[in-house]
Design a protein around this motif. Sequence first.
Motif, short mmCIF file in Angstrom:
data_model
loop_
_atom_site.label_atom_id
_atom_site.label_comp_id
_atom_site.label_asym_id
_atom_site.label_seq_id
_atom_site.Cartn_x
_atom_site.Cartn_y
_atom_site.Cartn_z
N TYR A 86 0.61 -1.22 -0.08
CA TYR A 86 0.04 -0.06 -0.04
C TYR A 86 0.86 1.35 -0.17
O TYR A 86 0.75 2.47 -0.82
CB TYR A 86 -0.84 0.04 1.40
N CYS A 114 -5.69 8.50 2.73
CA CYS A 114 -6.72 8.24 3.65
C CYS A 114 -7.63 7.02 3.45
O CYS A 114 -7.71 6.18 4.53
CB CYS A 114 -7.54 9.34 3.57
N TRP A 115 -7.99 6.65 2.26
CA TRP A 115 -8.63 5.31 1.93
C TRP A 115 -7.78 4.20 2.19
O TRP A 115 -8.21 3.21 2.92
CB TRP A 115 -8.92 5.35 0.41
N HIS A 117 -5.58 3.99 4.49
CA HIS A 117 -5.37 3.91 5.99
C HIS A 117 -6.68 3.42 6.46
O HIS A 117 -6.72 2.47 7.41
CB HIS A 117 -5.10 5.32 6.65
N THR A 118 -7.93 3.68 6.32
CA THR A 118 -9.05 3.07 6.46
C THR A 118 -8.99 1.67 6.27
O THR A 118 -9.53 0.69 7.01
CB THR A 118 -10.37 3.70 5.97
N ARG A 119 -8.62 1.35 4.88
CA ARG A 119 -8.64 -0.21 4.47
C ARG A 119 -7.60 -1.08 5.41
O ARG A 119 -7.98 -1.95 5.84
CB ARG A 119 -8.08 -0.14 3.11
N LEU A 121 -6.96 -0.46 8.49
CA LEU A 121 -7.57 -0.81 9.95
C LEU A 121 -8.58 -1.93 9.63
O LEU A 121 -8.73 -2.60 10.67
CB LEU A 121 -8.33 0.37 10.33
N GLY A 122 -9.19 -2.15 8.77
CA GLY A 122 -10.17 -3.36 8.43
C GLY A 122 -9.20 -4.57 8.12
O GLY A 122 -9.47 -5.61 8.75
N THR A 125 -7.99 -5.90 11.37
CA THR A 125 -9.00 -6.80 12.05
C THR A 125 -9.16 -8.22 11.55
O THR A 125 -9.18 -9.15 12.27
CB THR A 125 -10.35 -6.05 12.21
N ARG A 144 2.85 0.40 11.20
CA ARG A 144 2.00 0.32 10.22
C ARG A 144 2.16 0.99 9.00
O ARG A 144 2.18 0.56 8.01
CB ARG A 144 0.59 1.07 10.74
#
Length: 150
Positions: A86, A114-115, A117-119, A121-122, A125, A144
Amino acid sequence: MRFLSRTPVRTFVVYPLIIIAWEFVSHGGTMELNYWFLPLMLWGYLQYRLCGLYRVKYGGGGPGLETPPERLVFTGPYAYTRNPMYLGHVIFLTGLTLILESWVAALITFAIACWFHTRVLGDETKLIHRLGQPYVNYLARVKRWIPGLF
């Protein structure tokens, strides 16, 4: 249309074409390029590509999380950053922004970062559930995004 929905196709083909077209039209059919940043684009693409090959070789699975890794990869580039693929996308787009000296490219690069970073995080998990405690330990040990910082 599945082809165009793939993240690498968007990053390395679609966004550059859109940005170049925008800059070409908005500058009346001419563009000045700052070629000093071409190595940054090359670095970003090669980082994405080579880290992907490394992850598939040592972790199994496919290049994206559609076919997740079977094993945790914590060596090579993954010993320094959890998301080198990424990060390669963002480096490539940053190079494109600087080559074109484009505000549109800068906005797209920021939005994509930003997208991602959000991805991430998912993804984290999902990987905690898939890979368990070794991945939790990896999260504590490796940053990260930027080695030693974030």
